[in-house]
Design a protein around this motif. Structure first.
Motif: not given
Length: 238
Positions: A46-50, A72-77, A100-108, A125-130
């Motif tokens: 996903s990151k490389a696709t964006l 993604m916007i509603q979740s992260l922003i 993006y390199g985040f481990e599941p335990e940090s967000f699940l 990630l911030n650049r992609h969100l914008e």
């Protein structure tokens, strides 16, 4: 006359997108390219696709917002708990965050855990969100509407709740009677047919054209070429 190429629902399948653009011999100086949303989730890149989508937009392509970008916007922003659990638990958001390199335990979060919006920092990630925050929901031309999910029958586009534009399905598929051809993704085309192995572009009798080939589900990534309505595709690796 320039060719118009339309692709939708890449879902992190960067290899398939790259192969498809090569197959159609995409030339940013000679062709118009419309991308109809859902660049992320479920697939591994996903990151490389964006990154690739942003590169294509910088070269002149038009990218629209899909429901997965909206989640993604509603979740992260916005930090919407219901959307977060839905995005990461059922709609492939965990694959996006891992890209993006985040481990599941940090967000699940389990259903029993108290929800607190995770603080996930990444400049990319911030650049992609914008970037995805500022994507349009549709492009309307003289004869054609390009959109992620579809239009609300009987309601002018500019008056339609954006939620409908990125989530609508049956009401649009069955009841659209507008004068313009609507080209959309969102709903895998095998759902319009009796053959679940047929992922080709769907040409509806009511001037709707569905192009989501279910690439991330083992189908294919489709490209519709206008004005001749020629179809190209790349098959998913089983």
């Amino acid at each position: 006359m320039k060719r118009t190429l339309v692709i939708s629902d890449i879902h992190g399948e960067l290899g398939m997108l790259t192969a498809l653009l090569e197959k159609v011999s995409y030339n940013s100086k000679k062709d118009r390219l419309f991308l109809l949303g859902d660049y992320i989730d479920r697939g591994t890149d996903s990151k490389a696709t964006l990154d690739k989508v942003m590169e294509l937009v910088e070269g002149g392509a038009v990218a629209l917002k899909g429901n997965h970008e909206d989640m993604m916007i509603q979740s992260l922003i916005d930090g919407n708990e219901r959307t977060w659990r839905n995005w990461t638990g059922r709609n492939g958001g965990e694959a996006t965050l891992q890209s993006y390199g985040f481990e599941p335990e940090s967000f699940l979060f389990s259903d029993e855990e108290e929800f607190q919006k995770p603080h996930l920092h990444s400049d990319q990630l911030n650049r992609h969100l914008e970037f995805i925050q500022n994507l349009p929901y549709y492009i309307e031309e003289e004869d054609t509407i390009f959109i992620h999910a579809g239009v609300k029958p009987g309601v002018p586009l500019e008056e339609t709740d954006p939620y409908e534009l990125i989530w609508i399905r049956d009401e649009f598929h069955n009841n659209y009677k507008g004068p313009k051809t609507v080209i959309f993704g969102h709903t895998p085309t095998r759902g319009f047919r009796d053959d679940e192995n047929d992922h080709s572009i769907y040409f509806g009798a009511n001037s709707i054209i569905g192009i989501d080939g279910g690439a991330v589900f083992g189908g294919q990534l489709n490209c519709l070429v206008l004005p001749e309505k020629k179809a190209y595709y790349v098959q998913a690796k089983k």
